[in-house]
Design a protein around this motif. Structure first.
Motif, PDB file in Angstrom:
ATOM      1  N   ALA A  73     -12.592  18.558  -1.137  1.00 53.90           N
ATOM      2  CA  ALA A  73     -13.591  17.393  -2.247  1.00 53.90           C
ATOM      3  C   ALA A  73     -13.091  15.819  -1.443  1.00 53.90           C
ATOM      4  N   LEU A  74     -11.899  15.960  -1.420  1.00 57.63           N
ATOM      5  CA  LEU A  74     -11.394  13.823  -0.819  1.00 57.63           C
ATOM      6  C   LEU A  74     -12.396  13.832   0.877  1.00 57.63           C
ATOM      7  N   LYS A  75     -12.374  14.642   1.050  1.00 55.98           N
ATOM      8  CA  LYS A  75     -13.152  14.650   2.700  1.00 55.98           C
ATOM      9  C   LYS A  75     -14.155  14.636   2.629  1.00 55.98           C
ATOM     10  N   GLU A  76     -15.279  15.335   1.654  1.00 54.20           N
ATOM     11  CA  GLU A  76     -16.560  15.264   1.342  1.00 54.20           C
ATOM     12  C   GLU A  76     -16.719  13.824   1.094  1.00 54.20           C
ATOM     13  N   ARG A  77     -16.006  13.216  -0.260  1.00 50.24           N
ATOM     14  CA  ARG A  77     -16.489  12.185  -0.676  1.00 50.24           C
ATOM     15  C   ARG A  77     -16.364  11.341   0.314  1.00 50.24           C
ATOM     16  N   LEU A  78     -15.294  11.341   1.222  1.00 47.37           N
ATOM     17  CA  LEU A  78     -14.498   9.934   1.379  1.00 47.37           C
ATOM     18  C   LEU A  78     -16.237  10.146   2.730  1.00 47.37           C
ATOM     19  N   ASP A  79     -16.698  11.010   3.357  1.00 44.72           N
ATOM     20  CA  ASP A  79     -17.603  11.500   4.502  1.00 44.72           C
ATOM     21  C   ASP A  79     -18.918  10.979   3.914  1.00 44.72           C
ATOM     22  N   ALA A  80     -19.481  11.220   2.937  1.00 47.51           N
ATOM     23  CA  ALA A  80     -20.664  10.292   1.782  1.00 47.51           C
ATOM     24  C   ALA A  80     -20.416   8.987   1.654  1.00 47.51           C
ATOM     25  N   VAL A  81     -19.099   8.386   1.137  1.00 48.06           N
ATOM     26  CA  VAL A  81     -19.044   6.933   1.217  1.00 48.06           C
ATOM     27  C   VAL A  81     -19.007   6.241   2.574  1.00 48.06           C
ATOM     28  N   VAL A  82     -18.725   6.800   3.913  1.00 43.71           N
ATOM     29  CA  VAL A  82     -18.460   5.955   5.052  1.00 43.71           C
ATOM     30  C   VAL A  82     -20.145   6.760   5.750  1.00 43.71           C
ATOM     31  N   LYS A  83     -20.877   7.429   4.603  1.00 50.98           N
ATOM     32  CA  LYS A  83     -22.357   7.242   5.310  1.00 50.98           C
ATOM     33  C   LYS A  83     -23.208   6.499   4.977  1.00 50.98           C
ATOM     34  N   GLY A  90     -26.118  -0.331   7.190  1.00 53.58           N
ATOM     35  CA  GLY A  90     -26.516  -0.959   8.690  1.00 53.58           C
ATOM     36  C   GLY A  90     -25.700  -1.176  10.062  1.00 53.58           C
ATOM     37  N   LYS A  91     -24.614  -0.883  10.052  1.00 52.80           N
ATOM     38  CA  LYS A  91     -23.319  -0.557  11.055  1.00 52.80           C
ATOM     39  C   LYS A  91     -22.117   0.435  10.433  1.00 52.80           C
ATOM     40  N   PRO A  92     -21.288   1.057  11.465  1.00 52.07           N
ATOM     41  CA  PRO A  92     -20.326   1.457  11.054  1.00 52.07           C
ATOM     42  C   PRO A  92     -19.293   0.659  10.139  1.00 52.07           C
ATOM     43  N   MET A  93     -18.976   1.788   9.496  1.00 48.89           N
ATOM     44  CA  MET A  93     -17.486   1.155   8.504  1.00 48.89           C
ATOM     45  C   MET A  93     -15.850   1.203   9.683  1.00 48.89           C
ATOM     46  N   SER A  94     -15.151   0.319   9.259  1.00 51.63           N
ATOM     47  CA  SER A  94     -14.432  -0.558  10.057  1.00 51.63           C
ATOM     48  C   SER A  94     -13.252   0.542   9.652  1.00 51.63           C
ATOM     49  N   CYS A 143     -12.322   1.815   5.092  1.00 51.11           N
ATOM     50  CA  CYS A 143     -12.186   3.455   5.555  1.00 51.11           C
ATOM     51  C   CYS A 143     -10.710   3.200   4.504  1.00 51.11           C
ATOM     52  N   ALA A 144      -9.391   2.602   4.869  1.00 54.82           N
ATOM     53  CA  ALA A 144      -8.725   3.394   4.768  1.00 54.82           C
ATOM     54  C   ALA A 144      -8.210   2.924   3.170  1.00 54.82           C
ATOM     55  N   GLN A 145      -8.799   1.599   2.863  1.00 58.14           N
ATOM     56  CA  GLN A 145      -8.512   1.019   1.856  1.00 58.14           C
ATOM     57  C   GLN A 145      -9.614   1.894   0.917  1.00 58.14           C
ATOM     58  N   ARG A 146     -11.006   2.277   0.914  1.00 62.53           N
ATOM     59  CA  ARG A 146     -11.601   2.955   0.578  1.00 62.53           C
ATOM     60  C   ARG A 146     -10.713   4.575  -0.103  1.00 62.53           C
ATOM     61  N   GLY A 163      -4.996   2.235  19.111  1.00 67.25           N
ATOM     62  CA  GLY A 163      -5.270   3.287  17.641  1.00 67.25           C
ATOM     63  C   GLY A 163      -4.612   2.425  16.259  1.00 67.25           C
ATOM     64  N   ALA A 164      -5.504   3.850  15.338  1.00 66.46           N
ATOM     65  CA  ALA A 164      -4.673   2.858  14.022  1.00 66.46           C
ATOM     66  C   ALA A 164      -4.903   3.894  13.469  1.00 66.46           C
ATOM     67  N   LEU A 165      -3.496   4.668  12.487  1.00 68.27           N
ATOM     68  CA  LEU A 165      -3.210   5.204  11.444  1.00 68.27           C
ATOM     69  C   LEU A 165      -2.711   5.036  10.039  1.00 68.27           C
ATOM     70  N   TYR A 166      -2.947   5.433   8.676  1.00 69.32           N
ATOM     71  CA  TYR A 166      -3.198   5.179   7.680  1.00 69.32           C
ATOM     72  C   TYR A 166      -2.442   6.164   7.274  1.00 69.32           C
ATOM     73  N   SER A 167      -1.425   6.491   6.675  1.00 69.08           N
ATOM     74  CA  SER A 167      -0.843   7.969   5.743  1.00 69.08           C
ATOM     75  C   SER A 167      -0.837   7.445   4.851  1.00 69.08           C
ATOM     76  N   TYR A 168      -1.273   8.346   3.411  1.00 66.05           N
ATOM     77  CA  TYR A 168      -1.187   7.984   2.037  1.00 66.05           C
ATOM     78  C   TYR A 168      -0.277   9.062   1.185  1.00 66.05           C
ATOM     79  N   ASP A 169      -0.351   8.460  -0.078  1.00 68.01           N
ATOM     80  CA  ASP A 169       0.441   9.596  -1.106  1.00 68.01           C
ATOM     81  C   ASP A 169      -0.859  10.351  -1.848  1.00 68.01           C
ATOM     82  N   PRO A 170       0.117  10.796  -2.652  1.00 69.64           N
ATOM     83  CA  PRO A 170      -1.532  11.699  -3.308  1.00 69.64           C
ATOM     84  C   PRO A 170      -2.203  11.072  -4.458  1.00 69.64           C
ATOM     85  N   VAL A 171      -1.636   9.291  -4.835  1.00 67.63           N
ATOM     86  CA  VAL A 171      -2.366   8.658  -5.486  1.00 67.63           C
ATOM     87  C   VAL A 171      -2.789   7.397  -4.777  1.00 67.63           C
ATOM     88  N   GLY A 172      -2.612   6.914  -4.088  1.00 68.69           N
ATOM     89  CA  GLY A 172      -3.407   6.170  -2.752  1.00 68.69           C
ATOM     90  C   GLY A 172      -1.816   4.959  -2.706  1.00 68.69           C
TER      91      GLY A 172
END
Lengths: 261, 254, 206
Positions: free
Chosen positions: A100-110, A117-121, A125-128, A156-165
Motif C-alpha cells: 500500500a505504501l509503495k502504491e501511494r508513493l508511486d502515485a505521489v511521484v507520478k 512537469g519535472k521529475p521529483m528529486s 521524495c524522501a521528505q514526502r 548515490g543517496a539512501l534514506y532509511s525510515y522507521d514505521p512512523v517516518g
C-alpha cells in the motif's frame, strides 16, 4: 495472514477443574491488523550509484507464503514495468502495508511530474515519504522502508525510515528480520568500523581507516555476502536475492537464487 | 540457542500464596525433578522489598573509603536516623550492606560469625579476595534456596601483605565484581558518573574524602529523600577507622 | 521482567583456524542498562590449551566457573593429566543437565586444541547442556544475533593464527558495537598446540 482471534498464551500452571468457573468464559474477540512477513532488505550507496536489495521470501510464522515476493520497487515509472523510474523503494515488515505504501508513493511521484512537469528529486521524495508515514502515526504502516536514488550531484543517496517516518540519509542500512545480523557486518566492511591503519601510531593512538565510496563491484559482492550469510542463520531469509542498481543510465535489476531451505 | 531456551518453559509463578501483598516478587519457579530429594529451587530474580539506601565505596592508593547512609526506613517512614549498616569482618575487611529489612542484619551476622570463626580456628585472617568469594558463595547458595537473602553489599579491604586496597561490588543475585569505586541503590545513578570523571587509583585519603563529599553533595542536591547523612569508615593496613564526616553541609539545589 | 540471560549482558565467540582456535569475550558487567564494571572477563582456563567461555546471568557465570574449576582440578588429581576439550565439553553437558529443572542461566562455549591429536575443537551449549558441535564458529550472549552475522560474513576455513585473531576481533568488536548490553573492551585468546596468546582489545567505551 492476520489472526482473527487473540489466542491466550498456553498456561503452564497446574489447573484443577473445580477451580474454573462452570459457565463459559467471556471470550475476548479482537482483530490484530498486522502480520510479520519476515525477510530482509539492504541498501548501500557509491559515488555514482546506489544499490537496494532484498530477499524474495515471504513468510507467516513458519510457513512460506511465496518464494518470489519482491520487496524492492521502482517508484514513479512511466508504465507498469517501472520504465523511466529514478527512485527505488524497499519495504520490509508487513507486506500488505508495504504494498500500500509503495502504491501511494508511486502515485505521489507520478502526480508530482504531471503537476510540475519535472521529475521529483530524491530529497523531496524522501521528505514526502516521511510525511506519508507520519500521517498514519496512530495506525502505522508496519514497515521499515529504505529509499534510494541519485541526488542533485549524481551521487548515490539512501534514506532509511522507521514505521512512523523518522528518517536519515545514510551510506548503508540493513532492515528487516536479519538486520541485526547484517548491520554489524556492514559497519565493519562499508564504514570500516573498528579498522585501523597498521603502524599509524603508538598503542591505542592508531589512525582509524577512513570510509569512502566503494566501487560497484565491491558493493555488489558485499550485498551477496551479506545475504548468503543471513540465509545461513535466519529462517525467514532465503529463496532469491533481488538487487536493483540505480545509476545515471537508469535502473538495472539483478536476480540471483538463494538457498531455499 | 534461543530455541532451546524457549523450550525450557520457565513459569512465572507470581501468584504464589507466600506473597499475597501488593508488592509481588517475580519468581522464576522451576519444578523439581521427580526423583530428586532436594526441594524445588526458585530463583529470585527481583528483590522482595529492597529498600534503597546509599552505599558508596572508593579505593585509593592505600585505603578503601566506605560510606553507608544512616537512615533506617520502612516505606516513607524513617524509623532510625543513626543506623549502622557496616560490619567489620576482620581486621582489614569491612562490609556495608542494604536490602530487605530482616535479611540484611541476619546475613551480615552470619557472615561476620563465620569469618570470625575462620580467624579463630586458623589464627590467620582471610584476605579481601577470599572474603569476597566466601560471601559470594554463601549468597549464591541462598539464591537458589526457598527463601533467598535480598541483600546488596560492598566489600572493602586491604591486603595486609601487599598493602593494596580491594573493593568488591555484589548485588542480591550474588554477582561479584572487583571495582575501583562502587555504589548501590539510587546512589549508582547519581554518583557513578562523578566517580568516573574524578577518580584515580593513586588518590590520597584526603582526595578520597573530597571525592566522597562531591558524591554526597550530589545526593543531597538530587535525591528527594533525606538519607540522614552517611557513616564513613576507612580501611587501611592499620585496620578500620570511623572518620568524622560533615553531614550538615548545606547544599543548594541547582 | 527481562530474561535472566539479558540482565547483565555480555558476549562470547569461538572460532576454528588451521591447527588453532580462538575464543573471545567482552568485558562488560551491567544491571539492565547501567554498567557496573568494565572488567568482568567471561573466559576461564581449564588446562594448557582448554578454555571455557560463559555468558548469561553474572552470578551463574561465577558459580559455574567456580564449579568447573573444582571439577577440573579433581579430574587432574585423579587422572594425573590435563582435561581434553572434548572431555570438558561432556563434563559441562552432564553437569548442566543435572540441573535440568532449575538450570544455571548461562550459555557456555568450549574452545581448545586436543593435546594428543593436535586437532582444534570448539562447541557451544544451551543452558541445560545440549551440545552444539561446530566446525566453524560458536557464538553466545546478548550479541549472539550480531555475532552470527559478522562471523558468517568474515569467517573462512583454514586461517593462520594471525588471521584468526584479526577475524575474531573484528567479528566481536563490530557485533558488540550494535548491542547495548555488551562491549566495553574485549579479551581474545589464540590457542595453538603449544602456545596460547592472550590479547586485550580496547573497543568503544559506550
Amino acid at each position: 495472514m492476520t489472526s482473527l482471534v487473540n489466542q491466550q498464551p498456553h498456561s503452564e500452571a497446574i489447573g484443577y477443574s473445580f477451580s474454573q468457573s462452570t459457565h463459559a468464559p467471556n471470550k475476548q474477540h479482537s482483530f490484530y491488523p498486522y502480520t510479520d512477513n519476515g525477510g530482509s532488505t539492504l541498501g548501500i550507496t557509491g559515488a555514482d550509484f546506489a544499490i537496494l536489495a532484498g530477499d524474495t521470501r515471504s513468510v507467516a510464522g513458519y510457513n512460506i507464503n511465496s518464494r518470489y515476493a519482491p520487496k524492492v520497487f521502482k517508484i514513479g515509472g512511466d508504465d507498469e514495468t517501472g520504465e523511466g523510474a529514478h527512485i527505488l523503494l524497499s519495504v520490509v515488515g508487513f507486506a500488505a502495508d508495504g504494498h500500500a505504501l509503495k502504491e501511494r508513493l508511486d502515485a505521489v511521484v507520478k502526480m508530482y511530474k504531471y503537476q510540475h512537469g519535472k521529475p521529483m528529486s530524491v530529497r523531496a521524495c524522501a521528505q514526502r515519504l516521511s510525511t506519508i508515514l507520519y500521517q498514519k502515526r496512530f495506525f502505522p504502516y508496519y514497515v521499515h522502508a529504505i529509499l534510494a536514488g541519485l541526488d542533485e550531484e549524481g551521487t548515490g543517496a539512501l534514506y532509511s525510515y522507521d514505521p512512523v517516518g523518522s528518517y536519515e540519509r545514510e551510506q548503508c542500512r540493513a532492515a528487516g528480520s536479519a538486520a541485526s545480523l547484517i548491520m554489524p557486518f556492514l559497519d565493519n566492511q562499508v564504514n570500516f568500523k573498528n579498522q585501523y591503519i597498521p603502524g599509524s601510531g603508538e598503542g591505542h593512538a592508531l589512525e582509524p581507516k577512513k570510509a569512502g565510496p566503494l566501487p560497484r563491484s565491491t558493493v555488489e559482492q558485499l550485498v551477496r555476502d551479506a545475504f548468503t550469510s543471513a540465509v545461513e542463520r535466519h529462517i525467514e531469509v532465503g529463496d532469491g536475492l533481488q538487487m536493483m542498481v540505480i545509476t545515471a543510465n537508469g535502473i538495472e535489476e539483478i536476480y540471483t537464487p538463494l538457498k531455499q531451505d | 540457542m534461543t530455541q532451546h531456551r524457549a523450550a525450557l518453559r520457565l513459569r512465572l509463578a507470581s501468584s504464589s500464596s507466600r506473597h499475597s501483598s501488593s508488592t509481588r516478587p517475580v519468581t522464576l519457579f522451576l519444578p523439581s525433578s521427580s526423583s530428586s530429594s532436594s526441594p524445588s529451587s526458585p530463583l529470585h530474580l527481583s528483590a522482595k522489598r529492597i529498600i534503597d539506601y546509599v552505599l558508596l565505596g572508593i579505593t585509593g592508593k592505600d585505603f578503601v573509603l566506605m560510606a553507608a547512609s544512616k537512615a533506617a526506613m520502612r516505606g516513607p517512614t524513617i524509623l532510625k536516623a543513626e543506623d549502622d549498616k557496616t560490619r567489620q569482618l576482620n581486621k582489614h575487611n569491612l562490609m556495608i550492606y542494604s536490602g530487605e529489612a530482616g535479611d540484611t542484619v541476619q546475613f551480615a551476622e552470619y557472615i561476620n560469625a563465620n569469618i570470625s570463626l575462620y580467624s579463630m580456628r586458623n589464627d590467620s585472617e582471610l584476605r579481601p579476595e577470599a572474603v569476597a568469594n566466601f560471601v559470594r558463595s554463601e549468597l549464591a547458595r541462598s539464591l537458589r534456596s526457598r527463601n533467598a537473602y535480598s541483600v546488596n553489599l560492598l566489600l572493602g579491604g586491604v591486603d595486609p601483605i601487599s598493602e593494596k586496597p580491594h573493593l568488591y561490588w555484589m548485588d542480591y543475585l550474588a554477582s561479584l565484581a572487583p571495582v575501583p569505586y562502587a555504589a548501590h541503590g539510587y546512589a549508582q545513578y547519581y554518583c557513578l558518573s562523578t566517580l568516573d570523571k574524578h577518580h584515580h587509583p593513586d588518590i590520597t585519603l584526603e582526595q578520597g574524602l573530597k571525592l566522597l563529599t562531591m558524591c554526597t553533595d550530589e545526593l543531597k542536591r538530587r535525591l528527594p529523600i533525606d538519607y540522614k547523612g552517611v557513616l564513613v569508615k576507612v580501611v587501611t593496613k592499620d585496620g578500620v577507622k570511623v572518620l568524622d564526616f560533615d553531614n550538615d553541609r548545606i547544599v543548594k539545589s541547582a | 521482567m527481562s530474561s535472566p540471560f539479558d540482565i547483565n549482558g555480555g558476549a562470547c565467540v569461538a572460532m576454528v583456524g588451521k591447527d588453532c582456535v580462538a575464543i573471545a569475550c567482552d568485558l562488560r558487567l551491567g544491571m539492565q542498562a547501567l554498567t557496573v564494571s568494565n572488567n568482568f572477563p567471561k573466559l576461564f582456563n581449564f588446562g594448557p590449551s582448554t578454555f571455557l567461555g560463559l555468558t548469561g546471568l553474572a552470578t551463574d557465570v561465577s558459580t559455574v566457573s567456580d564449579l568447573f574449576r573444582y571439577k577440573v582440578n579433581m579430574y587432574r588429581l585423579r587422572e594425573e593429566r590435563n582435561i581434553a576439550p572434548q572431555t570438558l565439553a561432556n563434563l559441562v553437558s552432564s553437569s548442566l543437565y543435572e540441573k535440568r529443572f532449575g538450570p544455571f542461566f548461562v550459555s557456555p562455549v568450549v574452545a581448545g586444541v586436543n593435546y594428543t591429536t593436535g586437532k582444534p575443537f570448539i562447541c557451544g551449549f544451551d543452558s541445560i547442556g545440549c551440545i552444539d558441535f561446530a566446525k566453524d564458529f560458536i557464538v553466545s550472549g546478548t550479541a549472539s544475533e550480531q555475532l552470527f552475522g559478522t562471523c558468517e560474513g568474515l569467517w573462512e576455513p583454514d586461517m593462520s593464527p594471525d588471521d584468526l585473531f584479526e577475524t575474531i576481533s573484528q567479528a566481536l568488536l563490530s557485533a558488540v558495537d550494535r548491542d547495548a548490553l555488551s562491549g566495553w573492551g574485549a579479551q581474545v585468546y589464540i590457542i595453538e598446540k603449544d602456545k596460547v596468546t592472550k590479547r586485550l582489545l580496547k573497543g568503544r567505551q559506550d
